[in-house]
Design a protein around this motif. Structure first.
Motif, PDB file in Angstrom:
ATOM      1  N   LYS A  38      23.451  44.882  43.133  1.00 34.06           N
ATOM      2  CA  LYS A  38      23.247  44.308  41.795  1.00 34.06           C
ATOM      3  C   LYS A  38      22.091  43.315  41.846  1.00 34.06           C
ATOM      4  O   LYS A  38      21.763  42.778  42.917  1.00 34.06           O
ATOM      5  N   GLU A  39      21.562  43.015  40.659  1.00 37.35           N
ATOM      6  CA  GLU A  39      20.410  42.116  40.564  1.00 37.35           C
ATOM      7  C   GLU A  39      20.718  40.722  41.114  1.00 37.35           C
ATOM      8  O   GLU A  39      21.692  40.093  40.730  1.00 37.35           O
ATOM      9  N   LEU A  40      19.810  40.281  41.979  1.00 36.64           N
ATOM     10  CA  LEU A  40      19.906  38.917  42.499  1.00 36.64           C
ATOM     11  C   LEU A  40      18.755  38.075  41.953  1.00 36.64           C
ATOM     12  O   LEU A  40      18.921  36.908  41.619  1.00 36.64           O
TER      13      LEU A  40
ATOM     14  N   MET B  20      16.571  29.192  39.468  1.00 40.77           N
ATOM     15  CA  MET B  20      15.446  28.637  40.227  1.00 40.77           C
ATOM     16  C   MET B  20      14.262  29.530  39.838  1.00 40.77           C
ATOM     17  O   MET B  20      14.212  30.700  40.219  1.00 40.77           O
ATOM     18  N   GLU B  21      13.390  28.960  39.021  1.00 46.83           N
ATOM     19  CA  GLU B  21      12.318  29.784  38.448  1.00 46.83           C
ATOM     20  C   GLU B  21      10.951  29.208  38.795  1.00 46.83           C
ATOM     21  O   GLU B  21      10.780  28.003  38.924  1.00 46.83           O
ATOM     22  N   MET B  22       9.978  30.106  38.894  1.00 45.95           N
ATOM     23  CA  MET B  22       8.605  29.677  39.154  1.00 45.95           C
ATOM     24  C   MET B  22       7.677  30.536  38.293  1.00 45.95           C
ATOM     25  O   MET B  22       7.766  31.764  38.309  1.00 45.95           O
TER      26      MET B  22
ATOM     27  N   PRO C  96      18.536  29.312  27.347  1.00 45.54           N
ATOM     28  CA  PRO C  96      19.064  30.477  28.061  1.00 45.54           C
ATOM     29  C   PRO C  96      18.246  30.798  29.313  1.00 45.54           C
ATOM     30  O   PRO C  96      18.604  31.687  30.081  1.00 45.54           O
ATOM     31  N   GLU C  97      17.114  30.119  29.500  1.00 42.53           N
ATOM     32  CA  GLU C  97      16.329  30.240  30.738  1.00 42.53           C
ATOM     33  C   GLU C  97      15.557  28.939  30.898  1.00 42.53           C
ATOM     34  O   GLU C  97      15.280  28.251  29.907  1.00 42.53           O
ATOM     35  N   THR C  98      15.227  28.591  32.150  1.00 41.98           N
ATOM     36  CA  THR C  98      14.494  27.340  32.367  1.00 41.98           C
ATOM     37  C   THR C  98      12.996  27.540  32.128  1.00 41.98           C
ATOM     38  O   THR C  98      12.246  26.576  31.969  1.00 41.98           O
TER      39      THR C  98
HETATM   40  N1  GAP Z   1      13.208  33.693  32.976  1.00 41.23           N
HETATM   41  C1  GAP Z   1      13.551  35.025  33.236  1.00 41.23           C
HETATM   42  C2  GAP Z   1      14.983  35.263  33.237  1.00 41.23           C
HETATM   43  O1  GAP Z   1      15.763  34.409  32.845  1.00 41.23           O
HETATM   44  P1  GAP Z   1      16.805  37.032  33.852  1.00 41.23           P
HETATM   45  O2  GAP Z   1      16.670  38.326  34.603  1.00 41.23           O
HETATM   46  O3  GAP Z   1      17.473  37.058  32.542  1.00 41.23           O
HETATM   47  O4  GAP Z   1      15.330  36.484  33.719  1.00 41.23           O
HETATM   48  C3  GAP Z   1      17.016  35.630  36.030  1.00 41.23           C
HETATM   49  O5  GAP Z   1      17.549  35.983  34.777  1.00 41.23           O
HETATM   50  C4  GAP Z   1      18.095  35.468  37.077  1.00 41.23           C
HETATM   51  O6  GAP Z   1      19.069  34.542  36.611  1.00 41.23           O
HETATM   52  C5  GAP Z   1      18.873  36.744  37.363  1.00 41.23           C
HETATM   53  O7  GAP Z   1      18.224  37.545  38.331  1.00 41.23           O
HETATM   54  C6  GAP Z   1      20.192  36.200  37.887  1.00 41.23           C
HETATM   55  O8  GAP Z   1      20.088  35.890  39.262  1.00 41.23           O
HETATM   56  C7  GAP Z   1      20.343  34.907  37.112  1.00 41.23           C
HETATM   57  N2  GAP Z   1      21.283  35.087  35.982  1.00 41.23           N
HETATM   58  C8  GAP Z   1      21.014  35.616  34.768  1.00 41.23           C
HETATM   59  N3  GAP Z   1      22.108  35.591  33.986  1.00 41.23           N
HETATM   60  C9  GAP Z   1      23.087  35.034  34.725  1.00 41.23           C
HETATM   61  C10 GAP Z   1      24.464  34.715  34.478  1.00 41.23           C
HETATM   62  N4  GAP Z   1      25.031  34.949  33.307  1.00 41.23           N
HETATM   63  N5  GAP Z   1      25.183  34.142  35.476  1.00 41.23           N
HETATM   64  C11 GAP Z   1      24.616  33.875  36.671  1.00 41.23           C
HETATM   65  N6  GAP Z   1      23.334  34.138  36.955  1.00 41.23           N
HETATM   66  C12 GAP Z   1      22.568  34.707  36.005  1.00 41.23           C
END
Ligand code: GAP
Length: 514
Positions: free
Chosen positions: A331-333, A268-270, A217-219
């Motif tokens: 909204k969150e970017l 795109m994560e760091m 669910p996250e990289t």
């Molecule tokens: N590793 C931390 C993390 O995953 P998050 O706030 O859940 O944090 C990070 O996600 C970013 O990923 C968000 O700011 C958004 O840009 C993108 N994101 C999260 N869920 C998404 C979804 N269902 N579709 C498209 N982009 C998404």
């Protein structure tokens, strides 16, 4: 609101009409919240990815890249907290049978109050003209201050209830605000329940021996579990970062707003590994650096804002979003999170392996703290695309649709157009393409009158049109037309490459971050 919705519909249909984004499996009526990037979309996405990668990996000598697998050992997700805590609060409307995220219902409610503030600002701007001081107005206008207090109170209570897992209070809040189902209009709600967002799958051929896996669910977790491998083999010294771009999957309850919230998307994560105790400083630094990256693209400073989190994720001691003004509001970017030593510490416990760094300057070992920057590539795509799409009134009372993509990100950098399809003009146009294509994506277009071709390339986002005419055969010159200004210049064919290069060169765009 209607205007916003109309604008957003235009964005979606333009993305389809010009080969940017298609619904996945469209011939089978599509799959909800899953999208395909088409010929232009794939290029735009690739350019955004590269713009991020260069800023992160190439320009920072203490950040390296990684490409970890999507499948990971299932214990990773236990250790990361995702099995137990990666939940969204959901609520069903008993009449429409429609399922909602409870927090999104409340946030949509506050967005409506925010729209009222925007309306007051627009009215006041008109009234006061140049003398208008927006900051002062927002701080002193009694009606606006009242609205803002209302928003703050609601969001604070929502944050607290979610943090305390008090789902009864979340439902109470929805009832107190008299929020109705947008579909049925009724307030006949079920209780709020938690719903885990991870997709499960199986590894292995036989039912008995198959292993339950999750699609990541996250990289970020791929980075954490490789922390020591990269640190040792790359001889990295703290502070240092590991960056990666890759797919992530979430079984989103409310998947809407086109590519904004998808079930399969790219991140795109760091992760930046630092000494414990230095997290505040690095958190601020990365907030600033990431905002500078966004601003370098020239989409307008007024379209960004920070939003500090009231409700912190299970791993964070501070978190902020960079919000963007999408066609449906701010909204969150991107998220910037101070993740403490939660992840590495937890992976130590679950794996039984030490994930520590020996700091030669302190002469001690510790589990590093982490500040993370995490941006959705698809959301960034939507930010760039929606911001760039404009309808322009022209002097001759006509309008043109133009996709003013930052030239550095545009899928095609130039279109080469022979004025007519004969007299050797197509051949010269092709010669120009054969030379330019080693440096840029260029496209050939000979169909329709040249004016219509210009419009087509404007709508496609192509920054330059190069027209080959009869004079070109005689003196080796062409006209080069700029998408945004529509200005045309007569230039030597030999100079075309340098002119395009000047505008699309990634280096000069990235240098704006300084
Ligand atoms: N590793 C931390 C993390 O995953 P998050 O706030 O859940 O944090 C990070 O996600 C970013 O990923 C968000 O700011 C958004 O840009 C993108 N994101 C999260 N869920 C998404 C979804 N269902 N579709 C498209 N982009 C998404």
């Amino acid at each position: 609101m209607v205007k916003q919705e109309d604008d957003f519909k235009k964005v979606i249909s333009h993305a389809k009409e010009y080969g940017y984004v298609f619904q996945s499996s469209e011939i089978y009526d599509g799959l909800s919240a899953v999208y395909d990037y088409a010929q232009n979309g794939a290029e735009l996405k690739k350019n955004i990815r590269e713009y991020w990668w260069k800023a992160m990996v190439q320009l920072n000598d203490n950040i390296v890249g990684l490409d970890s697998a999507i499948f990971m050992h299932p214990t990773v997700w236990k250790a990361s907290g995702h099995v137990d805590a990666f939940n969204d609060p959901l609520i069903d409307n008993k009449d429409s049978k429609k399922r909602y995220r409870a927090d999104v219902l409340v946030e949509d409610y506050t967005a409506k109050i925010e729209a009222k503030i925007d309306k007051e600002v627009t009215k006041a701007e008109k009234r006061f003209g140049n003398a208008f001081d927006k900051k002062q107005f927002l701080e002193t206008n009694p009606r606006v201050v009242g609205y803002q207090e209302q928003i703050n109170t609601i969001l604070k209570r929502l944050g607290k209830s979610l943090e305390n897992e008090d789902l009864v209070d979340v439902k109470n809040l929805i009832e107190e605000l008299e929020i109705a189902c947008p579909l049925s209009g009724s307030r006949n709600w079920t209780d709020v329940k938690q719903f885990n967002l991870m997709f499960g799958t199986k590894l292995g051929a036989s039912a008995d021996s198959a292993m339950d896996l999750y699609l990541r669910p996250e990289t970020a977790q791929g980075i954490f579990v490789n922390f020591l491998n990269v640190q040792k083999t790359g001889r990295m010294k703290i502070p240092f970062g590991i960056a990666q771009v890759g797919k992530a999957f979430r079984n989103e309850i409310v998947a809407r707003q086109f590519i904004f919230r998808q079930r399969e998307f790219e991140q795109m994560e760091m992760q930046f590994f630092i000494r414990p105790g230095s997290q505040k400083e690095w958190y601020e630094t990365w907030k600033e650096k990431r905002m500078a990256w966004h601003l370098s693209l020239g989409l307008g400073a007024e379209n960004y804002r920070f939003h500090d989190h009231e409700k912190l994720a299970h791993y964070a001691d501070a978190a902020a979003d960079i919000e963007f003004k999408f066609p449906f509001g701010f909204k969150e970017l991107e998220g910037i999170h101070s993740r403490t030593d939660f992840d590495l510490g937890s992976h130590e416990k679950f794996s039984g392996k030490k994930l520590q760094y020996f700091d030669p300057e302190l002469n001690e070992s510790y589990v590093p703290y982490v500040v993370e920057t995490s941006i959705g590539l698809d959301r960034m795509f939507l930010a760039v695309f929606s911001n760039s799409l404009v309808e322009e009134e022209l002097d001759n009372n006509t309008t043109r649709t133009v996709l003013k993509l930052p030239a550095v990100l545009a899928p095609m950098k130039a279109a080469v157009l022979p004025l007519v399809k004969k007299d050797g003009l197509p051949e010269l146009a092709q010669e120009i393409i054969d030379d330019l294509k080693w440096d840029f994506n260029v496209v050939y277009d000979e169909k329709d009158a040249v004016g219509r071709r210009y419009r087509r390339q404007d709508a496609n986002g192509t920054p330059f049109c190069i027209t080959v005419d009869h004079q070109s055969l005689e003196d080796k010159t062409v006209t080069i037309r700029h998408r945004d200004t529509m200005e045309q210049q007569r230039v030597a064919i030999a100079d075309v490459k340098a002119i395009i290069h000047k505008e699309v060169d990634m280096k000069s765009w990235l240098q704006r971050m300084a």
